[in-house]
Design a protein around this motif. Sequence first.
Motif, mmCIF file in Angstrom:
data_model
loop_
_atom_site.group_PDB
_atom_site.id
_atom_site.type_symbol
_atom_site.label_atom_id
_atom_site.label_comp_id
_atom_site.label_asym_id
_atom_site.label_seq_id
_atom_site.Cartn_x
_atom_site.Cartn_y
_atom_site.Cartn_z
ATOM 1 N N ASN A 93 0.824 -1.212 0.000
ATOM 2 C CA ASN A 93 0.000 0.000 0.000
ATOM 3 C C ASN A 93 0.851 1.252 0.000
ATOM 4 N N TYR A 94 2.017 1.173 0.621
ATOM 5 C CA TYR A 94 2.860 2.354 0.756
ATOM 6 C C TYR A 94 4.215 2.119 0.103
ATOM 7 N N LYS A 95 4.637 3.090 -0.698
ATOM 8 C CA LYS A 95 5.922 3.025 -1.389
ATOM 9 C C LYS A 95 6.556 4.427 -1.327
ATOM 10 N N PRO A 96 7.422 4.651 -0.375
ATOM 11 C CA PRO A 96 8.045 3.718 0.562
ATOM 12 C C PRO A 96 7.156 3.384 1.752
ATOM 13 N N CYS A 97 7.511 2.310 2.439
ATOM 14 C CA CYS A 97 6.748 1.810 3.577
ATOM 15 C C CYS A 97 7.607 1.889 4.839
ATOM 16 N N VAL A 98 7.055 2.501 5.882
ATOM 17 C CA VAL A 98 7.780 2.646 7.143
ATOM 18 C C VAL A 98 8.067 1.274 7.754
ATOM 19 N N ASP A 99 7.083 0.379 7.704
ATOM 20 C CA ASP A 99 7.264 -0.962 8.277
ATOM 21 C C ASP A 99 8.469 -1.682 7.683
ATOM 22 N N VAL A 100 8.657 -1.549 6.364
ATOM 23 C CA VAL A 100 9.758 -2.240 5.686
ATOM 24 C C VAL A 100 11.112 -1.755 6.210
ATOM 25 N N THR A 101 11.292 -0.443 6.267
ATOM 26 C CA THR A 101 12.579 0.109 6.710
ATOM 27 C C THR A 101 12.808 -0.147 8.197
ATOM 28 N N PHE A 102 11.784 0.090 9.018
ATOM 29 C CA PHE A 102 11.925 -0.160 10.460
ATOM 30 C C PHE A 102 12.261 -1.632 10.723
ATOM 31 N N GLY A 103 11.587 -2.531 10.002
ATOM 32 C CA GLY A 103 11.824 -3.953 10.207
ATOM 33 C C GLY A 103 13.247 -4.348 9.883
ATOM 34 N N SER A 104 13.785 -3.824 8.781
ATOM 35 C CA SER A 104 15.166 -4.153 8.417
ATOM 36 C C SER A 104 16.157 -3.546 9.398
ATOM 37 N N ALA A 105 15.820 -2.355 9.940
ATOM 38 C CA ALA A 105 16.693 -1.721 10.936
ATOM 39 C C ALA A 105 16.747 -2.549 12.217
ATOM 40 N N ALA A 106 15.605 -3.132 12.588
ATOM 41 C CA ALA A 106 15.551 -3.957 13.799
ATOM 42 C C ALA A 106 16.458 -5.179 13.673
ATOM 43 N N LYS A 107 16.520 -5.754 12.481
ATOM 44 C CA LYS A 107 17.332 -6.963 12.281
ATOM 45 C C LYS A 107 18.827 -6.674 12.350
ATOM 46 N N ILE A 108 19.223 -5.479 11.951
ATOM 47 C CA ILE A 108 20.652 -5.135 11.930
ATOM 48 C C ILE A 108 21.105 -4.455 13.214
#
Length: 382
Positions: free
Chosen positions: A293-308
């Motif tokens: 729905n969103y491009k860019p998507c906050v969930d996508v970036t936040f999620g990848s930041a959490a993993k690193i």
Amino acid sequence: MAVKVLVVDDSSFFRRRVSEIINSDPRLEVVGSAVNGKEAVELTNKLQPDVITMDIEMPVMDGITAVREIMKSAPTPILMFSSLTHEGAKATLDALDAGALDFLPKKFEDIARNRDEAVSLLQKRVGELARKRVFMRRSVRPAATPAPAAGRELNKPALGRATTATGTATRPAPRTAAPAKPMARFKSSGKKYQLMAIGTSTGGPVALQKILTKLPANFPYPIVLIQHMPATFTAAFAARLNNLCKIGVKEAEDGDALKPGMAYLAPGGQQMMLDGRPGSSRIRIIDGGERMNYKPCVDVTFGSAAKIYHDKVLSMVLTGMGADGREGARMLKSSGSTIWAQDEESCVVYGMPQAVAKAGISSEDLPLDRIAERILVEIGLS
């Protein structure tokens, strides 16, 4: 009571089209239309609409000038219609800087995948912005009563007395305003960070500008910014912020190495992810994905930041419609990172921050004008 809307555009076709869409929602009502900015200012004062839709390029007075004039005399939520070009992006950002709260592409086919979705989006945006009107009007205070001119003091009745036809009557002394409450002082949590991440949507351009312009050039961490924005706008917005801020700001590109004191704005129409490990992480820009729905998507970036970065992220969810950022913030919190949300009164739309706050994910709800101060205290720069 229906939300009153003023439609402003020099095209009779577009005025009619927008009016039909708005009036097809029983919760909304077009109470007037204007063909230029000058007429818009006059009708705003006369009709007192709850929301205004405004074109940018118009004769007599352009939309940006009209926004400034309206914000001076009768602050009202304004939704700009913009062309999706580089020049259109710059003009729209100027309009937001002047006081407009949101914008939509003027070509409805650019708003959504089909007409029904576009109609629903416009109606929803107008309805959401109407809720902001009460907060905007609160900021307008009646002018203070001017002090008496020199030489008139001797003719003034005694304080607390009023002269009447039959003599003098007692009247209550004027109330003095209650002293303003001192602002709470922030304290650092003592946590150590390696990244700051901010997600936002409606109202975000102004919010980000207010926060980022207060950060010093020696800011010790890289910053990732996710703003819901069309692809043609993000480069212009990043350039604008870079000119205004002491830190560096750029539109993120695939392969960018994250550096302290640098902010990376996710490009519109795509997704921004982080790859690598703390101290040597890089940005990955990938296709937006048809199902997103969103491009860019906050969930996508936040999620990848959490993993690193695990527990080393200071993150914020700012003003915006919907709930994007909630699940990404949940992942960050589960990893031990810090999540703050913008408070309701300072939001243009209290959707995204509300979703985070209601889920119990954010540890603090902050007014926009104090977020930068809170950041500097938290990381030990204030």
